[in-house]
Design a protein around this motif. Structure first.
Motif, PDB file in Angstrom:
ATOM      1  N   CYS A 489     -18.317 -21.894  25.317  1.00 11.06           N
ATOM      2  CA  CYS A 489     -18.469 -22.602  26.586  1.00 11.06           C
ATOM      3  C   CYS A 489     -17.461 -23.747  26.657  1.00 11.06           C
ATOM      4  N   CYS A 492     -19.690 -27.308  27.153  1.00  9.79           N
ATOM      5  CA  CYS A 492     -20.450 -27.930  26.073  1.00  9.79           C
ATOM      6  C   CYS A 492     -20.018 -27.459  24.686  1.00  9.79           C
ATOM      7  N   CYS A 529     -23.244 -20.125  30.457  1.00 12.48           N
ATOM      8  CA  CYS A 529     -23.565 -20.633  29.131  1.00 12.48           C
ATOM      9  C   CYS A 529     -25.083 -20.746  28.989  1.00 12.48           C
ATOM     10  N   CYS A 532     -25.900 -24.845  28.691  1.00 11.50           N
ATOM     11  CA  CYS A 532     -25.746 -25.804  29.780  1.00 11.50           C
ATOM     12  C   CYS A 532     -25.608 -25.138  31.150  1.00 11.50           C
ATOM     13  N   SER A 534     -23.078 -23.699  32.449  1.00  5.10           N
ATOM     14  CA  SER A 534     -21.719 -23.687  32.987  1.00  5.10           C
ATOM     15  C   SER A 534     -21.186 -22.254  33.058  1.00  5.10           C
TER      16      SER A 534
HETATM   17 ZN    ZN Z   1     -22.319 -24.852  27.859  1.00  2.00          ZN
END
Ligand code: ZN
Ligand code: ADP
Ligand code: ZN
Length: 782
Positions: A489, A492, A529, A532, A534
């Motif tokens: 990711c 993060c 992800c 998080c 994303s």
């Molecule tokens: Zn992430």
């Protein structure tokens, strides 16, 4: 001979009669042997000697060796059949589940356990069956069946009522069935020209009719089908004379034969493409002339298509291949042929497990590419090293061992210099082609100057283009280890991990999925992800697949092939790719370590290594030695026939001493430096290593066990015990792993060390809390 022996109430296992004696056991009552499975021995005494040695040296049971040695088709399965007890009348006493089974047995005379599972729709059926047994509603039949089925070939013959006089009549009757007529005519032609039994497949080919047509003729009673049993492994082709050895090979051959007069083992250190295989072939011929068998060990049989082809052109049908990808039946055939010392099994080519075959009269063992790590078995036990075991096997047969390599293992080279082994060198390539010119490309520098396109430096791209312009072929090597493409990711920094193991999942572009290389877990590719949310997920690292994609863009009109675990599945996977490359249908071949092993392509003039660093940074005392061997071996694929080849090795650290030594072909210097390090840090060949691995699902338990073992061992071995430690991959298939290493100094008795370890192991396993912890012992761990 094998026997079927009962265990408990219903289990039957296959055992091997090891000793006949008349003293009954005193702690239990022995049962009768259920059945003797063989009419004559299928294992000989020399094999048993070898197995005993393996079990003692590698600290495993004789049963472990037995199981590894015999093709699994020889290990019979017991399958429980369930029958209805016709005397049983109290149906009202049965529960619902029990009644279902009882009723099913009314329709079907017997059921197996799987069918019971289906009928009841649940997995645990043994309690139900047990109750029914207690009530005497059912009885069990224990059945043993042989898994080995010889291959049968279909042959065709004409119904004998159709004599020559009736032929016209027959053909006339087929006037309206043109195809059937063709088939009958073809049959007569074949019959007249060969006078041999006619295969159904040959008849189909010759007449051009389908198998349905032949079937129709069989139904009409005109043709009959019959079977002849054949061996699956056959050779039909012609043989050639051995090549005339060049003067250097001639000299090496004489030296080897001289050395065999006094030494059991000789090391042949011959540079790549010096013609070691030709020398082996001469020695094989001489061994066959004495009426003895030859074992030709290779690191990985799947990679040896070319070698087998070469041996077959010299020795024809005398070559047998023992292949783990062969079916069980094929392996049984090879076993039996060797046991009977048949003409078709005088030279056996195989990977490490072929050491277990029932050789009758072995004269020579060739260990090709003797430095290869894959000669060591890791899991399961017996964890044996095939090179070292071959020396013991040879001693049992009074045979000779020839170890061959362009990059000998440090152990073997030391044994040769110490005069434990004979030593012969071959320093010229056949045809006096020079070893390739090796160029180190500094990719740190290239990155700085923006001279990289993807993973390719401008220099490597130029060299590829030059080779392609001359219609020459290119091999690109991408080390697998540490370079699996990982998804990370960007927001993060977290990479998706395997739920069962402590490793990141790797990305497989072709199927667009994530996989674990340790346990096989897979899931579709993620688009967010998991940590998080994303959407910015990035591929890190690079695999062969990504290199292939880059190449397609960089060289659009070029045929590109890829050879790795994914593209070579199945028995003929390698063969297909290698065949295409040989036929020059592929211009650039991208691949993993597989490429380094013994391939001989005449039109390859450039080998590129995309990144040498991962091999150097691997945390293992053999990493540098291995890196040298692998790079030297892949480089050896370049410029084998006429022209001097080129090699380009890309690295962030081109001044590393190993890369320098590779580029200047300095095996001796590498050896000297590595040997000094091994001495200094107490590693083989000076110290021996025994590795102990503990595994359990419960981390607390495995830690407790490891601590206990650690204390007991360190009382004895003091500083020569390392650990317990947690390995870098600390959990696989949901099992937590702890490791201990015992180092055995040169003067310490290996036998005593093992006895002490065995004693501690026995105590460990008698503690109730520790018993469920799996404990593996690996002697001479690689
Ligand atoms: Zn992430
Ligand atoms: P190595 O096993 O040492 O790498 P090979 O045995 O594969 O080398 O030989 C390299 C190439 O040279 C092969 O194609 C082989 O057929 C050829 N070759 C080697 N020795 C001879 C010889 N004496 N006569 C003809 N060709 C040879
Ligand atoms: Zn996993």
């Amino acid at each position: 001979m094998r026997v079927a022996i009962p265990f408990g109430k219903t289990k039957i296992y296959t055992g091997l009669v090891y000793e006949i004696h008349t003293s009954p056991p005193d702690s239990y009552e022995a049962k009768d042997i259920h059945q003797i499975l063989d009419e004559k021995p299928i294992v000989n005494e020399r094999q048993l000697h070898l197995w005993e040695w393996i079990s003692e040296y590698y600290m495993c049971t004789l049963g472990d060796v037995f199981r590894a040695a015999l093709p699994s088709a020889f290990l019979l399965e017991s399958e429980t059949a369930i029958l209805k007890n016709n005397e049983f009348k109290e149906e009202s006493e049965l529960t619902d589940d029990e009644y279902l089974i009882f009723e099913a047995l009314g329709y079907q005379s017997e059921l197996n356990v799987n069918q019971v599972v289906e009928i009841l729709g649940k997995k645990t059926v043994f309690p139900v069956l047990k109750k029914m047994l207690d009530k005497e509603a059912i009885i069990l039949k224990e059945r043993i069946y042989e898994q080995y089925k010889p291959k049968l070939i279909q042959y065709i013959k004409l119904n004998p009522v159709y004599t020559d006089e009736k032929l016209n009549e027959l053909l006339e009757s087929l006037n309206r069935a043109q195809k059937q007529r063709d088939a009958v005519l073809s049959y007569f032609q074949l019959n007249a020209s060969t006078k041999k039994p006619i295969k159904k497949s040959d008849l189909e080919k010759d007449s051009g009719v389908s198998s349905a047509v032949i079937k129709a003729l069989v139904t009409k009673g005109i043709f009959e089908i019959y079977f002849i049993q054949v061996d699956r492994i056959q050779f039909d082709g012609t043989t050639n004379q051995l090549k005339q050895l060049n003067e250097f090979q001639q000299k090496a051959l004489i030296e080897i034969e001289e050395s065999f007069k006094t030494k059991e083992v000789t090391l042949l250190h011959g540079i790549t493409s010096s013609g070691k295989t030709e020398i082996y072939s001469e020695l094989i011929q001489k061994t066959l002339d004495k009426g003895q068998q030859v074992l030709y060990l290779v690191p990985e049989i799947a990679l040896t298509t070319q070698l087998i082809g070469r041996l077959q052109t010299y020795f024809g049908g005398q070559v047998a291949v023992f292949h783990s990808k062969y079916s069980m039946n094929e392996r049984v055939e090879v076993w039996n042929n060797i046991l009977e010392n048949r003409e078709n099994s005088q030279i056996i080519v195989g990977a490490r497990s072929s050491l277990f075959l029932p050789f009758d009269n072995l004269g020579l063992i060739v260990v090709d590419e003797e430095h290869e790590g894959s000669y060591k078995q890791f899991d399961p036990a017996p964890r044996y090293h095939a090179r070292d075991t071959s020396v013991v096997l040879a001693r049992i047969h009074n045979a000779k061992v020839l170890l061959g390599s362009a990059t000998p293992a440090i152990e073997s080279y030391k044994n040769a210099l110490d005069k434990k082994y004979g030593f012969v060198e071959l320093t010229r390539r056949h045809g006096d082609v020079l070893l390739p010119e090796i160029e180190l490309v500094d990719i740190k520098e290239k990155h700085k100057k923006k001279r990289m396109t993807g993973h390719f430096s401008d220099r490597l791209l130029t060299l590829i283009q030059e080779a392609l312009d001359l219609k020459e072929q290119v091999i690109l090597f991408q080390n697998r280890r540490g370079f699996s493409p990982i998804v990370e990711c960007e927001t993060c920094g977290i990479a998706p991990e395997c739920p069962n193991c402590d490793v990141s999942l790797t990305y497989h572009k072709y199927k667009n999925e994530l996989r674990c290389h340790y346990c096989g877990f897979k899931r579709p590719m993620l688009y967010n992800c998991g940590a998080c949310g994303s959407e910015k997920l990035n591929n890190k690292g690079f695999g062969t697949e990504q290199i292939e994609q880059e190449l397609i863009k960089l060289f659009p009109n070029t045929q590109i092939g890829r050879m790795d675990l994914d593209t070579t599945r199945g028995k003929f996977g390698y063969q297909k790719i290698i065949g295409k490359f040989e036929a020059q249908e592929i211009d650039i071949l991208v691949g993993t370590q597989m490429l380094s092993k013994g391939l001989d392509f005449s039109n390859v003039t450039l080998v590129g290594v995309l990144n040498a660093d991962s091999m150097l940074n691997y945390p293992d005392f053999r990493a540098h030695e291995r890196c040298f061997q692998m790079l030297t071996q892949v480089s050896g694929r370049s410029g084998r026939a006429k022209k001097r080849g080129k090699v380009a090795i890309q690295s962030f650290n081109p001044n590393h001493q190993i890369l320098q030594q590779v580029s200047t072909n300095s095996y001796q210097q590498m050896y000297k430096e590595q040997l000094e390090e091994r001495w200094q840090y107490h590693y083989p060949p000076f110290y021996r290593i025994i590795k102990i691995t503990l595994k359990h699902r419960d981390m607390y338990k495995v830690d407790q066990g490891a601590e206990w073992i650690g204390k007991s061992l360190s009382n004895i071995f003091r500083d020569n015990l390392l650990g317990p430690t947690t390995p870098s991959i600390s959990r696989v298939r949901n099992q937590f792993i702890r490791v201990l290493i015992i180092k055995i100094p040169p003067k310490q008795s290996i036998k005593n060390t093992k006895e002490q370890l065995n004693r501690i192991k026995n105590v460990f396993q008698s503690v109730k809390d520790f018993r469920p912890i799996k404990m593996n012992i690996d002697v001479d761990n690689y």
